[in-house]
Enzyme design. Structure first.
Site, PDB file in Angstrom:
ATOM      1  N   GLN A 143      -4.380  -1.538   9.683  1.00 10.09           N
ATOM      2  CA  GLN A 143      -4.169  -2.890   9.331  1.00 10.09           C
ATOM      3  C   GLN A 143      -4.836  -3.963  10.113  1.00 10.09           C
ATOM      4  O   GLN A 143      -4.507  -3.946  11.359  1.00 10.09           O
ATOM      5  CB  GLN A 143      -2.833  -3.168   8.841  1.00 10.09           C
ATOM      6  CG  GLN A 143      -2.674  -4.493   8.072  1.00 10.09           C
ATOM      7  CD  GLN A 143      -3.423  -4.568   6.680  1.00 10.09           C
ATOM      8  OE1 GLN A 143      -3.385  -3.672   5.979  1.00 10.09           O
ATOM      9  NE2 GLN A 143      -3.996  -5.221   6.376  1.00 10.09           N
ATOM     10  N   ASP A 145     -10.792   3.306   4.923  1.00 11.66           N
ATOM     11  CA  ASP A 145     -11.074   2.155   4.823  1.00 11.66           C
ATOM     12  C   ASP A 145     -12.703   1.807   4.811  1.00 11.66           C
ATOM     13  O   ASP A 145     -13.300   0.698   4.418  1.00 11.66           O
ATOM     14  CB  ASP A 145     -10.460   1.156   5.846  1.00 11.66           C
ATOM     15  CG  ASP A 145      -9.290   0.575   5.426  1.00 11.66           C
ATOM     16  OD1 ASP A 145      -9.140   0.316   4.131  1.00 11.66           O
ATOM     17  OD2 ASP A 145      -8.471   0.213   6.208  1.00 11.66           O
ATOM     18  N   LYS A 197       0.888  -1.183  -0.003  1.00 15.02           N
ATOM     19  CA  LYS A 197       0.061   0.063   0.175  1.00 15.02           C
ATOM     20  C   LYS A 197       1.001   1.134   0.159  1.00 15.02           C
ATOM     21  O   LYS A 197       0.875   2.025  -0.881  1.00 15.02           O
ATOM     22  CB  LYS A 197      -0.994  -0.173   1.352  1.00 15.02           C
ATOM     23  CG  LYS A 197      -1.961  -0.963   1.108  1.00 15.02           C
ATOM     24  CD  LYS A 197      -2.860  -1.466   2.294  1.00 15.02           C
ATOM     25  CE  LYS A 197      -3.870  -2.233   2.144  1.00 15.02           C
ATOM     26  NZ  LYS A 197      -4.631  -2.876   3.610  1.00 15.02           N
TER      27      LYS A 197
END
Ligand code: NDP
Length: 306
Positions: free
Chosen positions: A98, A121, A54
Site C-alpha cells: 500500500q 497492482d 481490500k
C-alpha cells in the site's frame, strides 16, 4: 443540462460477481484458491481503511488474503525481506504494497522486487513496459477500472480527444497508455503544463487525477464531455462544504458524523456542463478494488498455466 452519473459502484458489483463465480469454479474443479497479500507500513489511517476494505472484499468473494502490518520505522531491507518471502509463498498469487510508503523506504526498489507474476497492482517496470508495448501483463487497477467503466457503459473512446490530468505511475501514465491503445488521441497534463485549462476545454474525455480539491471547474469543460474524477480529497470545514456542494444537506450531516466529507478533483457543479460524470465517492474508487480482485484471479490462473 444535467450529466449522466457513471455508477462505479454498480459496475464494480458486476465485476466482483464475475470474479466470485470464477473463483468458485476454480476451487471446485481444481482446488485453487487465489490469494492476496496486502502489506501496509506505518499507521496512515487512510491506508488502513483501503487495505481493510481490500482484505474484506477478498473474503466476501472467496479469495484467500493476508494482511501484513509493519512499523513506521521499517527499513527498505526489512520490507524487501517480506516481499521476497511472499514471492516464494505458494498460497499467495498477488502482492500489494500500500502506498504511500514512509520516506526512508525506496519505493522503486520495493516495486521492482515484487515478482512480475504476482504484481497485481501493475507497478513493476516489466508490467509497465508490457503495458507500453500493448502486451499482456498486469495493468494498474484504477485506470484498468476506468476502461471497464467506458466499456460497460458503451462509451466509445476511439478517435476522441482524451486529456489526462496527472502522470503518476498509479493513475495518469497507465491511463494515458490504455487510452492510446484504445485509439484515443491523448494529451497528458501535469504541474508544469502551460495553459492547462485551454487544453481541457478541447477535451471529449477528461480524466482528473491530480489530488487537488475541485480543480476542474465548469469553465474548463466542453459541454457534453465525459469527465472521470479520480481524485480523493477531504473537506473538513463547513464553509468549504457549503461552497462546493449546491446540494449540501447530506454532506453537512456526514461532516458532523465523521469530521470530513470527500470531494474529487472536479467541482461537483460540473454535472451541469458535462455529458457524463463519475461521482465521488461511488465512482472510480470501488472499481479500483474490483480490478484488484480480477487481477488476483488472473495471477492465480497464469501462475498455473491456466
Ligand atoms: P500523485 O501525487 O502521485 O500524482 C499527481 C499528479 O498530478 C502528478 O503527475 C502531478 O504533476 C499532477 N499535478 C499535481 N498538481 C497539479 C496541478 N496543479 N496542475 C496539474 N497537474 C498537477 O497522485 P496519484 O496519481 O497517486 O493520485 C491522484 C489522485 O487520485 C489523488 O487524489 C489520489 O487520492 C487519487 N487516487 C484515487 C484512486 C481511486 O481508487 N479512486 C486510486 C489512486 C489515486 P507532476 O508529475 O508534474 O508532479
Amino acid at each position: 443540462m444535467s450529466a449522466k452519473l457513471l455508477d462505479g459502484l454498480k459496475i464494480s458489483k458486476e465485476i466482483k460477481a464475475e470474479v466470485e463465480k470464477e473463483v468458485k469454479i476454480l476451487f471446485e474443479t481444481k482446488e485453487i484458491k487465489p490469494g492476496l497479500a496486502a502489506v501496509i507500513v506505518g499507521n496512515d489511517p487512510a491506508s488502513q481503511v483501503y487495505v481493510g476494505s481490500k482484505v474484506k472484499t477478498c473474503e466476501s468473494l472467496g479469495l484467500y488474503s493476508e494482511k501484513h502490518t509493519l512499523a513506521e520505522s521499517t527499513t527498505t531491507e526489512e520490507l524487501l525481506a517480506l516481499v521476497n518471502k511472499l514471492n516464494e509463498q505458494d498460497s499467495i498469487d498477488g502482492i500489494l504494497v500500500q502506498m504511500p510508503l514512509p520516506k526512508q523506504i525506496d519505493a522503486d526498489k520495493i516495486f521492482s522486487a515484487i515478482s512480475p507474476s504476482k504484481d497485481v497492482d501493475g507497478f513493476h517496470p516489466e508490467n509497465v513496459g508490457k503495458l507500453a508495448l500493448k502486451q499482456n501483463g498486469f495493468v494498474a487497477c484504477t485506470p484498468a477500472g476506468i476502461m471497464e467503466l467506458f466499456k460497460r457503459y458503451g462509451l466509445a473512446v476511439a478517435g476522441k480527444h482524451a486529456v489526462v490530468l496527472g502522470r503518476s505511475r498509479i493513475v495518469g501514465l497507465p491511463m494515458a497508455l490504455l487510452l492510446t491503445h484504445s485509439d484515443a488521441t491523448v494529451t497528458i497534463c501535469h504541474s508544469k503544463t502551460q495553459k492547462l485549462r485551454e487544453i481541457t476545454k478541447e477535451a471529449d474525455i477528461i480524466i482528473a487525477a491530480i489530488g487537488r480539491t475541485a480543480f476542474v471547474t465548469t469553465e474548463d469543460i466542453k459541454p457534453g464531455a465525459i469527465v472521470i474524477d479520480v481524485g480523493i480529497n477531504k473537506l473538513s470545514e463547513e464553509t468549504e462544504v457549503l461552497r462546493y456542494f449546491p446540494d449540501y444537506t447530506k454532506r453537512l450531516e456526514e461532516l458532523e458524523k465523521k469530521g470530513y466529507t470527500l470531494i474529487g478533483d472536479v467541482e461537483p457543479v460540473c454535472d451541469t456542463v458535462a455529458g457524463y460524470l463519475t461521482p465521488v465517492p461511488g465512482g472510480v474508487g470501488p472499481l479500483t478494488i474490483a480490478m484488484l480482485m480480477k487481477n488476483t484471479l488472473k495471477a492465480a490462473k497464469l501462475r498455473r498455466g491456466l
